[in-house]
Design an enzyme around this catalytic site. Sequence first.
Site, PDB file in Angstrom:
ATOM      1  N   GLU A 108       0.850  -1.199   0.000  1.00 47.78           N
ATOM      2  CA  GLU A 108       0.000   0.000   0.000  1.00 47.78           C
ATOM      3  C   GLU A 108       0.885   1.248   0.000  1.00 47.78           C
ATOM      4  O   GLU A 108       1.920   1.286   0.666  1.00 47.78           O
ATOM      5  CB  GLU A 108      -0.820  -0.026   1.299  1.00 47.78           C
ATOM      6  N   LYS A 144      -9.509   1.560  -1.749  1.00 51.35           N
ATOM      7  CA  LYS A 144      -9.682   1.024  -0.384  1.00 51.35           C
ATOM      8  C   LYS A 144     -11.042   1.365   0.215  1.00 51.35           C
ATOM      9  O   LYS A 144     -11.435   2.527   0.283  1.00 51.35           O
ATOM     10  CB  LYS A 144      -8.561   1.579   0.508  1.00 51.35           C
ATOM     11  N   CYS A 187      -4.597  -3.084   3.151  1.00 49.73           N
ATOM     12  CA  CYS A 187      -4.345  -2.883   4.583  1.00 49.73           C
ATOM     13  C   CYS A 187      -5.535  -3.268   5.462  1.00 49.73           C
ATOM     14  O   CYS A 187      -5.843  -4.441   5.580  1.00 49.73           O
ATOM     15  CB  CYS A 187      -3.895  -1.434   4.820  1.00 49.73           C
TER      16      CYS A 187
END
Lengths: 311, 311
Positions: free
Chosen positions: A47, A124, A169
């Site tokens: 990321e 995300k 993440c």
Amino acid sequence: MARIVTVAAAQLGPIQKAENRASVVARMIRLMEEAKTKGANFIVYPEMALTTFFPRFYEEDRAKMDHWFEAAMPGPDTQPLFDKAKALGMAMSFGYAELTPDGHHFNTSILVDKTGAIIGKYRKTHLPGHVEFDPERTHQHLEKRYFEPGDTGFPVWRFLDGLVGMAICNDRRWPETYRVMGLQGVEMVVLGFNTPSVNSQRGAEGIEDRLFHHRLSCQAGAYQNATWVVAVAKAGSEDGNHLMGGTLIVDPNGKIVGELPHEEDGVLVHPCDLDETVFGKETIFDFKRHRRIEHYKLITERVGVGEPLGR
Amino acid sequence: MARIVTVAAAQLGPIQKAENRASVVARMIRLMEEAKTKGANFIVYPEMALTTFFPRFYEEDRAKMDHWFEAAMPGPDTQPLFDKAKALGMAMSFGYAELTPDGHHFNTSILVDKTGAIIGKYRKTHLPGHVEFDPERTHQHLEKRYFEPGDTGFPVWRFLDGLVGMAICNDRRWPETYRVMGLQGVEMVVLGFNTPSVNSQRGAEGIEDRLFHHRLSCQAGAYQNATWVVAVAKAGSEDGNHLMGGTLIVDPNGKIVGELPHEEDGVLVHPCDLDETVFGKETIFDFKRHRRIEHYKLITERVGVGEPLGR
């Protein structure tokens, strides 16, 4: 014939605030060359691979943070990475902060085929942290300030003879992430992360607990959806802020087949047989035989906790 | 003031086909007395606690299996268990095969308060196994033959100063199980199981792998919903068919706080502070701040795997 994807989980050591993109891209290229030497055909970076983990910095004027974002992909600094990937015939995935032409900010990952073409983009979904400066925390985690929640959902792409999806993440802690991809038949989930070694709201939760939660989440997602999971860290101390590392690859049985033991730049290469996903998908996790969606309604009806239903 | 539930995970060793209910109930009562001595106020027994795990036996005429089912709860054989629970002021949960007045068959668990009143009933949602005799398997697992999928969903009850839900055996491998209860604020999930030590369709998957998947599923469900999980085995060799054991208690951080190391009757007692669920529920798994249900739709739209959505 076995469907092998030889994946390189390409961990990046720390990126200091002062390090520029060109320098980071040079590090990524060195990892790609190492991955190639080790037989990989797909390299996965963390990321926000191009910069330090800037959501730790509070800035009242959000626009002053736009220099951390990429307005074009590839752009001038990242073009050499795409050129190298094409030259080596290496597929890749990496994360970066994305600024769209119409001014939206996302925490984004892309899937790039071996010709250098971007064939998939993921933004995300589960942004951790907070919007305003929080004096109670030992360190800031301002993803909710600088990014909007992703608008892509969790697509799965036909890629490298298989079905590949992305997460980023904190997404990996949410079973919905894997399940939405599992319902598309995903065979490999690739994800990058920047995870501080200490919980900013509970100092007693240190690196061993953090690594435990990370492994637990990746392993459960892999097992419960019979998929490979490739999780790639940015690791080590960025300007005194320590990230935990823990780059690993999990097989479709939920077992960790390899984990990097250090916090530097490095690759973990593993030949992943996508056909190893078949047993789980056809037996205990044969969704069409076993799932009972009529009893799952709360999952898409309620955002937060509501009244208990027992009476 | 801390909200402590001192739970006893009451593992049962094997129940042979020839053993009758009265004998099993006497064993359960001995465990309840031991639990009381150790300070427990809530005892949890396994799935199908009253009988051997009969879905391993194939019977062409289903009606001939009805003797394994309970048409009344409590019934003559189980009344002494309820009487003892009331006498000791002990809340309890246990599983049994339920035959309803109108002829339906469920794999059921109940929640009984300290006065002996049944205040909650759960019917197993995720039935593993198969309907017809399968000559390819090393042993039969005919839950889909003898039971209907549960019709209760996953309710959570106000119970013992907290919020308690139930699951049964294979349910624990499905993240939907925990999440539906998590969305009702569950603080303790209790579940029983009968898990064969070997995968009937993959002999190489033995007891260590089976225990690994069991722990992984319970720990992930606990962590990702910030809840206690109490998982109770029927263990050991039932007429030559070995069940794996692995009775354990997981805290809301996903850590195993205790596990029984044997395959006999025995209790694992732990004081569970329900307030330990608060940190997770208010931070990383504060659902209302972080969940994005608009991207979870496939979970309730698709039963089985469908087309990948990436393009």
